[in-house]
Design an enzyme around this catalytic site. Structure first.
Site, PDB file in Angstrom:
ATOM      1  N   TYR A   1      -3.064  -0.322 -10.187  1.00 43.22           N
ATOM      2  CA  TYR A   1      -3.220  -0.378  -8.720  1.00 43.22           C
ATOM      3  C   TYR A   1      -1.913  -0.811  -8.051  1.00 43.22           C
ATOM      4  O   TYR A   1      -1.451  -0.189  -7.070  1.00 43.22           O
ATOM      5  CB  TYR A   1      -4.345  -1.361  -8.386  1.00 43.22           C
ATOM      6  CG  TYR A   1      -4.574  -1.565  -6.904  1.00 43.22           C
ATOM      7  CD1 TYR A   1      -5.244  -0.603  -6.146  1.00 43.22           C
ATOM      8  CD2 TYR A   1      -4.121  -2.717  -6.257  1.00 43.22           C
ATOM      9  CE1 TYR A   1      -5.459  -0.797  -4.790  1.00 43.22           C
ATOM     10  CE2 TYR A   1      -4.333  -2.909  -4.905  1.00 43.22           C
ATOM     11  CZ  TYR A   1      -5.007  -1.950  -4.182  1.00 43.22           C
ATOM     12  OH  TYR A   1      -5.210  -2.144  -2.830  1.00 43.22           O
TER      13      TYR A   1
ATOM     14  N   ILE B   1      -9.007  -8.084   2.794  1.00 43.03           N
ATOM     15  CA  ILE B   1      -9.754  -7.645   3.961  1.00 43.03           C
ATOM     16  C   ILE B   1     -11.215  -7.472   3.558  1.00 43.03           C
ATOM     17  O   ILE B   1     -11.504  -6.882   2.501  1.00 43.03           O
ATOM     18  CB  ILE B   1      -9.206  -6.290   4.489  1.00 43.03           C
ATOM     19  CG1 ILE B   1      -7.676  -6.355   4.659  1.00 43.03           C
ATOM     20  CG2 ILE B   1      -9.904  -5.887   5.778  1.00 43.03           C
ATOM     21  CD1 ILE B   1      -7.168  -7.440   5.588  1.00 43.03           C
TER      22      ILE B   1
HETATM   23  P1  NAP Z   1     -13.623   0.659   0.208  1.00 39.02           P
HETATM   24  O1  NAP Z   1     -14.437  -0.214   1.081  1.00 39.02           O
HETATM   25  O2  NAP Z   1     -13.964   0.738  -1.233  1.00 39.02           O
HETATM   26  O3  NAP Z   1     -13.607   2.135   0.820  1.00 39.02           O
HETATM   27  C1  NAP Z   1     -12.838   3.116   0.160  1.00 39.02           C
HETATM   28  C2  NAP Z   1     -12.930   4.404   0.911  1.00 39.02           C
HETATM   29  O4  NAP Z   1     -12.103   5.385   0.232  1.00 39.02           O
HETATM   30  C3  NAP Z   1     -14.330   4.988   0.939  1.00 39.02           C
HETATM   31  O5  NAP Z   1     -14.507   5.695   2.152  1.00 39.02           O
HETATM   32  C4  NAP Z   1     -14.323   5.948  -0.250  1.00 39.02           C
HETATM   33  O6  NAP Z   1     -15.328   6.942  -0.098  1.00 39.02           O
HETATM   34  C5  NAP Z   1     -12.903   6.504  -0.126  1.00 39.02           C
HETATM   35  N1  NAP Z   1     -12.354   7.101  -1.335  1.00 39.02           N
HETATM   36  C6  NAP Z   1     -12.253   6.546  -2.564  1.00 39.02           C
HETATM   37  N2  NAP Z   1     -11.731   7.433  -3.429  1.00 39.02           N
HETATM   38  C7  NAP Z   1     -11.514   8.569  -2.719  1.00 39.02           C
HETATM   39  C8  NAP Z   1     -10.997   9.846  -3.055  1.00 39.02           C
HETATM   40  N3  NAP Z   1     -10.632  10.172  -4.316  1.00 39.02           N
HETATM   41  N4  NAP Z   1     -10.899  10.788  -2.080  1.00 39.02           N
HETATM   42  C9  NAP Z   1     -11.273  10.493  -0.822  1.00 39.02           C
HETATM   43  N5  NAP Z   1     -11.769   9.308  -0.440  1.00 39.02           N
HETATM   44  C10 NAP Z   1     -11.892   8.371  -1.399  1.00 39.02           C
HETATM   45  O7  NAP Z   1     -12.075   0.255   0.249  1.00 39.02           O
HETATM   46  P2  NAP Z   1     -11.242  -0.608   1.318  1.00 39.02           P
HETATM   47  O8  NAP Z   1     -11.328  -2.019   0.886  1.00 39.02           O
HETATM   48  O9  NAP Z   1     -11.615  -0.231   2.685  1.00 39.02           O
HETATM   49  O10 NAP Z   1      -9.770  -0.096   0.978  1.00 39.02           O
HETATM   50  C11 NAP Z   1      -9.196   0.985   1.692  1.00 39.02           C
HETATM   51  C12 NAP Z   1      -7.713   1.069   1.396  1.00 39.02           C
HETATM   52  O11 NAP Z   1      -7.107  -0.174   1.708  1.00 39.02           O
HETATM   53  C13 NAP Z   1      -7.383   1.350  -0.077  1.00 39.02           C
HETATM   54  O12 NAP Z   1      -6.252   2.184  -0.149  1.00 39.02           O
HETATM   55  C14 NAP Z   1      -7.051  -0.016  -0.621  1.00 39.02           C
HETATM   56  O13 NAP Z   1      -6.183   0.038  -1.710  1.00 39.02           O
HETATM   57  C15 NAP Z   1      -6.391  -0.643   0.587  1.00 39.02           C
HETATM   58  N6  NAP Z   1      -6.408  -2.107   0.555  1.00 39.02           N
HETATM   59  C16 NAP Z   1      -7.585  -2.787   0.702  1.00 39.02           C
HETATM   60  C17 NAP Z   1      -7.569  -4.177   0.684  1.00 39.02           C
HETATM   61  C18 NAP Z   1      -8.802  -5.009   0.888  1.00 39.02           C
HETATM   62  O14 NAP Z   1      -8.693  -6.235   0.826  1.00 39.02           O
HETATM   63  N7  NAP Z   1      -9.960  -4.435   1.154  1.00 39.02           N
HETATM   64  C19 NAP Z   1      -6.357  -4.863   0.487  1.00 39.02           C
HETATM   65  C20 NAP Z   1      -5.182  -4.124   0.337  1.00 39.02           C
HETATM   66  C21 NAP Z   1      -5.222  -2.749   0.385  1.00 39.02           C
HETATM   67  P3  NAP Z   1     -15.863   7.815  -1.356  1.00 39.02           P
HETATM   68  O15 NAP Z   1     -16.060   6.862  -2.498  1.00 39.02           O
HETATM   69  O16 NAP Z   1     -17.117   8.468  -0.864  1.00 39.02           O
HETATM   70  O17 NAP Z   1     -14.804   8.824  -1.628  1.00 39.02           O
END
Ligand code: NAP
Length: 252
Positions: free
Chosen positions: A150, A183
């Site tokens: 990651y 987040i």
């Molecule tokens: P989340 O709640 O797990 O949501 C992930 C989203 O991405 C869902 O809509 C999922 O839908 C979609 N997704 C996953 N794989 C996919 C694929 N192959 N093609 C298209 N869509 C896909 O994640 P999140 O926490 O909101 O994170 C979103 C982004 O922020 C990510 O890039 C993550 O690395 C980054 N981030 C998050 C945090 C945090 O603390 N939450 C911190 C740093 C960075 P489907 O499964 O239906 O495809």
């Protein structure tokens, strides 16, 4: 907007729609993306933009091409691309399989390339554009056991951002990244209460971020006023990366 059915992506889509943007929400699970689009339409009423959904796996060039075509057909073109889809399964190096590595790099890093590539002709045709990548503090700034794949994907996104920013500058297209800390999203919730409590105690502001905290940083990068900013990053983490050691937080 990729990865928009949940979490940060849905938050960015909602905030952009509330400011009048027409947003296309992409995710693999179409039903969930459609539910998110309906929720956004309901939340902004008649005065905001339009939200619709498309099924797309960002690791598939064909799906990304379909996503870009849907934005053209339904919304008349693409002004802003948010490459946000990402996964964060944990595996220590000893147990990490090649398939584990490939899955994370395919979605998080190759998915950013494929998303941008699919939307590029549309952005260039309009003579201006904004690309906003959701990276992370993990990789570019910090490390965490279990997330070497990651972290590599998230640091890799920044290399992509910097070079894409140079290539696309003559087309009046900016490319920047938001680096979230911890987040509160569906994906974060799945890591469990113990992880969340440990993270909260490591954040000077003593709270996880909200999806809106990220969305408003993305909104700024998408604005006309941010037109001279390209190839840059904004850390949105409540101060998490600042303490030089946990001792720095003990007296708070
Ligand atoms: P989340 O709640 O797990 O949501 C992930 C989203 O991405 C869902 O809509 C999922 O839908 C979609 N997704 C996953 N794989 C996919 C694929 N192959 N093609 C298209 N869509 C896909 O994640 P999140 O926490 O909101 O994170 C979103 C982004 O922020 C990510 O890039 C993550 O690395 C980054 N981030 C998050 C945090 C945090 O603390 N939450 C911190 C740093 C960075 P489907 O499964 O239906 O495809």
């Amino acid at each position: 907007m990729t990865g928009a059915s949940k979490g940060i992506g849905k938050g960015i889509a909602r905030v952009f729609a509330s400011k009048g943007a027409k947003v296309l929400l992409a995710a693999r699970d179409l039903a969930q993306a459609e539910a998110a689009a309906a929720e956004i339409r309901a939340s902004i009423g008649g005065g905001g933009g339009i939200a619709s959904a498309v099924a797309a796996d960002v690791s598939s060039p064909e799906d990304c091409a379909r996503m870009a075509a849907a934005a053209d057909e339904r919304h008349g073109g693409i002004d802003i691309v948010c490459s946000n889809a990402g996964v964060f399964p944990a595996a220590r190096l000893g147990e990490m399989s090649v398939a584990d590595w490939d899955q994370v790099l395919d979605i998080n890093l190759k998915g950013t390339f494929l998303t941008v590539k699919a939307c590029l002709a549309g952005l260039k045709a309009r003579g201006k554009g904004r690309i906003i990548v959701t990276s992370s503090i993990t990789g570019p700034i910090t490390g965490y056991p279990g997330w070497s794949h990651y972290a590599a994907s998230k640091a890799g996104q920044l290399g992509f951002v910097r070079t894409a920013a140079i290539e696309l500058a003559p087309h009046n297209i900016t490319v920047n990244a938001v680096l979230p800390g911890n987040i509160f999203t569906e994906g974060m919730e799945a890591l469990g209460p113990e992880y969340i409590a440990r993270m909260t105690s490591a954040i000077p502001q003593r709270r996880l971020g909200s999806v809106e905290d990220i969305a408003y940083a993305a909104l700024f990068l998408a604005s006309d006023e941010a037109g001279y900013i390209t190839g840059q990053t904004i850390v949105v983490d409540g101060g998490q990366v600042l303490p030089e050691s946990p001792a720095a937080l003990e007296d708070l």
